[in-house]
Enzyme design. Structure first.
Site, PDB file in Angstrom:
ATOM      1  N   ARG A 135       6.048   1.219  -4.071  1.00 16.04           N
ATOM      2  CA  ARG A 135       6.955   0.186  -3.981  1.00 16.04           C
ATOM      3  C   ARG A 135       7.628   0.403  -2.791  1.00 16.04           C
ATOM      4  NH1 ARG A 135      12.713   1.021  -5.389  1.00 16.04           N
ATOM      5  NH2 ARG A 135      13.467  -1.033  -5.583  1.00 16.04           N
ATOM      6  N   ASN A 142      16.898  -5.416  -4.544  1.00 17.35           N
ATOM      7  CA  ASN A 142      16.992  -4.090  -5.197  1.00 17.35           C
ATOM      8  C   ASN A 142      18.266  -3.853  -5.467  1.00 17.35           C
ATOM      9  OD1 ASN A 142      16.066  -1.116  -5.344  1.00 17.35           O
ATOM     10  ND2 ASN A 142      17.725  -0.998  -3.826  1.00 17.35           N
ATOM     11  N   GLU A 143      18.768  -3.228  -6.433  1.00 14.78           N
ATOM     12  CA  GLU A 143      20.001  -2.999  -6.740  1.00 14.78           C
ATOM     13  C   GLU A 143      20.910  -3.936  -6.663  1.00 14.78           C
ATOM     14  OE1 GLU A 143      21.023   1.114  -5.280  1.00 14.78           O
ATOM     15  OE2 GLU A 143      19.423   1.916  -6.644  1.00 14.78           O
ATOM     16  N   TRP A 171      11.368   8.238  -6.894  1.00 17.70           N
ATOM     17  CA  TRP A 171      12.304   8.114  -5.587  1.00 17.70           C
ATOM     18  C   TRP A 171      12.481   9.478  -5.001  1.00 17.70           C
ATOM     19  CZ3 TRP A 171      13.075   4.036  -2.750  1.00 17.70           C
ATOM     20  CH2 TRP A 171      13.753   3.921  -1.588  1.00 17.70           C
ATOM     21  N   TYR A 226      19.250   7.315 -12.307  1.00 17.60           N
ATOM     22  CA  TYR A 226      19.632   8.718 -11.787  1.00 17.60           C
ATOM     23  C   TYR A 226      20.358   9.771 -12.834  1.00 17.60           C
ATOM     24  CZ  TYR A 226      17.610   7.248  -7.207  1.00 17.60           C
ATOM     25  OH  TYR A 226      16.659   6.307  -6.343  1.00 17.60           O
ATOM     26  N   GLN A 262      14.918   2.158   5.604  1.00  9.91           N
ATOM     27  CA  GLN A 262      14.892   3.538   5.418  1.00  9.91           C
ATOM     28  C   GLN A 262      13.944   4.462   5.912  1.00  9.91           C
ATOM     29  OE1 GLN A 262      15.892   2.968   0.925  1.00  9.91           O
ATOM     30  NE2 GLN A 262      17.345   4.674   1.605  1.00  9.91           N
ATOM     31  N   HIS A 294      16.123  -5.310   0.292  1.00  6.27           N
ATOM     32  CA  HIS A 294      16.504  -3.954  -0.110  1.00  6.27           C
ATOM     33  C   HIS A 294      17.870  -3.568   0.961  1.00  6.27           C
ATOM     34  CE1 HIS A 294      15.519  -0.090  -1.812  1.00  6.27           C
ATOM     35  NE2 HIS A 294      16.597   0.288  -1.127  1.00  6.27           N
ATOM     36  N   GLU A 348      13.267   3.446  -9.615  1.00  2.00           N
ATOM     37  CA  GLU A 348      13.559   4.697  -8.832  1.00  2.00           C
ATOM     38  C   GLU A 348      14.172   5.686  -9.836  1.00  2.00           C
ATOM     39  OE1 GLU A 348      16.416   4.049  -5.835  1.00  2.00           O
ATOM     40  OE2 GLU A 348      15.391   2.215  -5.084  1.00  2.00           O
ATOM     41  N   ASN A 352      16.796   1.342 -11.618  1.00  2.00           N
ATOM     42  CA  ASN A 352      16.915   2.564 -10.847  1.00  2.00           C
ATOM     43  C   ASN A 352      18.008   3.491 -11.721  1.00  2.00           C
ATOM     44  OD1 ASN A 352      15.386   1.018  -9.138  1.00  2.00           O
ATOM     45  ND2 ASN A 352      17.085   1.157  -7.385  1.00  2.00           N
TER      46      ASN A 352
HETATM   47  O1  IFM Z   1      18.121   5.505  -1.239  1.00  2.00           O
HETATM   48  C1  IFM Z   1      18.674   4.700  -2.284  1.00  2.00           C
HETATM   49  C2  IFM Z   1      17.918   3.619  -2.362  1.00  2.00           C
HETATM   50  O2  IFM Z   1      17.908   2.805  -0.830  1.00  2.00           O
HETATM   51  C3  IFM Z   1      18.575   2.435  -3.285  1.00  2.00           C
HETATM   52  N1  IFM Z   1      18.723   3.350  -4.490  1.00  2.00           N
HETATM   53  C4  IFM Z   1      19.379   4.740  -4.515  1.00  2.00           C
HETATM   54  C5  IFM Z   1      18.627   5.540  -3.545  1.00  2.00           C
HETATM   55  C6  IFM Z   1      19.335   7.035  -3.655  1.00  2.00           C
HETATM   56  O3  IFM Z   1      20.704   6.789  -2.998  1.00  2.00           O
END
Ligand code: IFM
Length: 522
Positions: free
Chosen positions: A105, A194-195, A457, A348, A50, A149, A414, A346
């Site tokens: 991170r 990640n995730e 994040w 949101y 990213q 990731h 995140e 993570n």
């Molecule tokens: O940008 C992403 C990240 O790569 C993984 N978690 C969610 C973020 C926002 O969508």
């Protein structure tokens, strides 16, 4: 105070709590860094694909995310340049230090470090991450490293089908071994995946994340589902991720946490995994919706946390997915159980969940069909223009993890507010969001949650997993129209810096600094 007045006041208080729909305690409104434990860490983060760019520079090879982007998922956008972090990391780390970050991170690009996926280490890649880590540390910032990731080397995808094959477990462990050996003298915090859950269902059921596989009629992606099997692949991939985590933790314990020939200097780090976690509220208080809500949590986080804490998948997943979800052998179950030092989450947003029994009547079902719920989203669930601010969702989530999984160590890896990427630096909605969620975190800590760190994040607006360059979560804006890709602090960067530097924070924001920056920037 007379007894009757006292009782009246108590009743009033009770009514207020009930009137709040049971939505947990109030969220702390005014707080400062010092209200949190000293060893709690606050940071921010990014991931390799990213931000780094330089996708074919200094020996890096393609990952599955490069392929996914180049297949057109982002309507032509890709991470070829991204934020040019590979070249600009020195100034970026200075910016992190100026912001007052205590931890950062980031992820290592497997295909930059070991371009063939296994075998020789790329010296240039090694130098880059060594320097990156050294600089963070010399600026007083703890490195928290993610190993995967969404970016498995494409060569391994081509060779044996990537995470659908058990071969990936062995190659991942060998890659982790290189990272522990080369960086483990300075890095203490390692997140394997990640995730992990989003990688499995986003990449192999919905087709909205790399490698973008799905089978008709299940995919949601912008590209057609021409490859994959949404009914079984998410489960197979998740199984392999869990086995890879278990083997990685064993490797770390055996080879790096005790003195032996290959590692004369003992390492004292922590290895964990990260999952994406919503908070789910039931649509009604009926038994059906309450059960559906619990089921949704089992499918989202229990999928990984239950095997790690209890040695097996949640019963309801096994029942609904039948023979499409792999079984753990006795030995695997023993090895998976307990193989984590922390869980990264993570988080949101919060959604409402409704029972949807009809999906279980379908002859072929994907992972979402097996979940048998309707998740009620307001607008596009993945790229809305702004998230609703629901801080009590985070409190409830942390409390749920505490109660259900024995209060494990947690990092909030995140959390942040989405916005369209339109160049504005005055991002009040992000300030409001961060202020509310960090306050909720403080409440959760006071309620006994074993959360050890929080990462906003993201540090910059970067190449977004679900929206390319159209949306951003950044504290800093990266000016895509400027060939230097200059970074500019948003109001949220000033707010977070104020918090990290010890100011008393309320929801009210002084935007004097941000205004000046805005006028000099544009
Ligand atoms: O940008 C992403 C990240 O790569 C993984 N978690 C969610 C973020 C926002 O969508």
């Amino acid at each position: 105070m007379s007894n009757s007045v006292f009782i009246l006041l108590l009743l009033l208080l009770l009514l207020m709590v009930i009137g709040n729909n049971g939505r947990s305690s109030t969220v702390v409104d005014e707080y400062r860094r010092d209200d949190f434990p000293v060893d709690f860490v606050f940071g921010s983060g990014t991931s390799a694909y990213q931000v780094e760019g330089a996708v074919l520079e200094d020996g890096r090879s393609y990952s599955i995310w490069d392929t996914f982007a180049h297949a057109g998922y982002y309507s032509g956008a890709n991470g070829d340049v991204a934020c040019d972090g590979y070249h600009k990391y020195k100034e970026d780390i200075q910016l992190m230090a100026d912001t007052g970050l205590e931890a950062f991170r980031f992820s290592i690009s497997w295909s930059r470090l070991i371009p063939n996926g296994r075998g020789p280490v790329n010296i240039k890649g090694l130098q880059y991450y060594n320097d990156f880590i050294d600089r963070l540390i010399s600026h007083g910032i703890q490195p928290h490293v993610t190993l995967h990731h969404d970016d498995l080397p494409q060569l391994l995808e081509d060779e044996y089908g990537g995470w659908l094959s058990r071969n990936a477990v062995k190659d991942f462990v060998a890659y982790a071994d290189v990272c522990f050996r080369e960086f483990g003298d300075r890095v203490l915090h390692w997140t394997t995946f990640n995730e992990a859950n989003v990688f499995a269902f986003g990449g192999y059921d919905l087709g909205i994340a790399p490698p973008g596989q799905c089978s008709y009629p299940f995919g949601l992606g912008a590209i057609n589902c021409t490859k994959g099997d949404s009914t079984s692949e998410p489960y197979i991939v998740a199984h392999h991720l869990l086995l890879a985590l278990a083997s990685t933790v064993r490797l770390y314990q055996k080879k790096y946490q005790s003195i032996n020939q290959s590692c004369p200097a003992v390492q004292h780090g922590f290895v964990g995994i990260n999952v994406f976690a919503y908070w789910f509220e039931p649509y009604t208080n009926t038994v059906e919706d309450l059960k559906a809500t619990e089921r949704a949590q089992d499918f989202y986080v229990g999928w990984f946390l239950n095997p790690l804490v209890n040695g097996d998948y949640p019963e309801i997943m096994k029942k609904n997915a039948g023979n499409r979800i792999p079984n753990f052998t006795k030995l695997e179950s023993e090895r998976v159980k307990g193989s984590f030092d922390f869980f990264g989450i993570n988080h949101y947003n919060t959604f409402v969940v409704k029972d949807n029994p009809s999906s279980l009547e379908m002859k072929t079902r994907d992972y979402y069909g097996d979940m048998a719920t309707t998740l009620i989203f307001d607008g596009n669930p993945f790229t809305p223009s702004e998230f609703e601010v629901v801080p009590w969702g985070l409190q409830k989530l942390l409390n749920y993890l505490k109660e259900k999984y024995g209060n494990p160590p947690i990092y909030i890896h995140e959390n942040g507010q989405i916005q369209p990427r339109n160049g504005t630096l005055i991002d009040n909605p992000r300030v409001e969001y961060l202020h509310a969620y960090i306050g909720a975190l403080l409440d959760a800590l006071r309620n006994g949650s074993n959360t050890l760190g929080y990462f906003a994040w993201s540090f910059f607006d970067l190449f977004e997993l679900l929206g390319g360059y159209e949306i951003g979560y950044g504290l800093y804006c990266v000016d895509l129209d400027d060939k230097e890709l200059t970074r500019y602090p948003k109001l949220s960067a000033h707010w977070y810096a104020g918090f990290l530097k010890g100011k008393n924070m309320s929801g009210i924001v002084d935007n004097t600094d941000a205004k000046e920056t805005l006028s000099s920037a544009y």
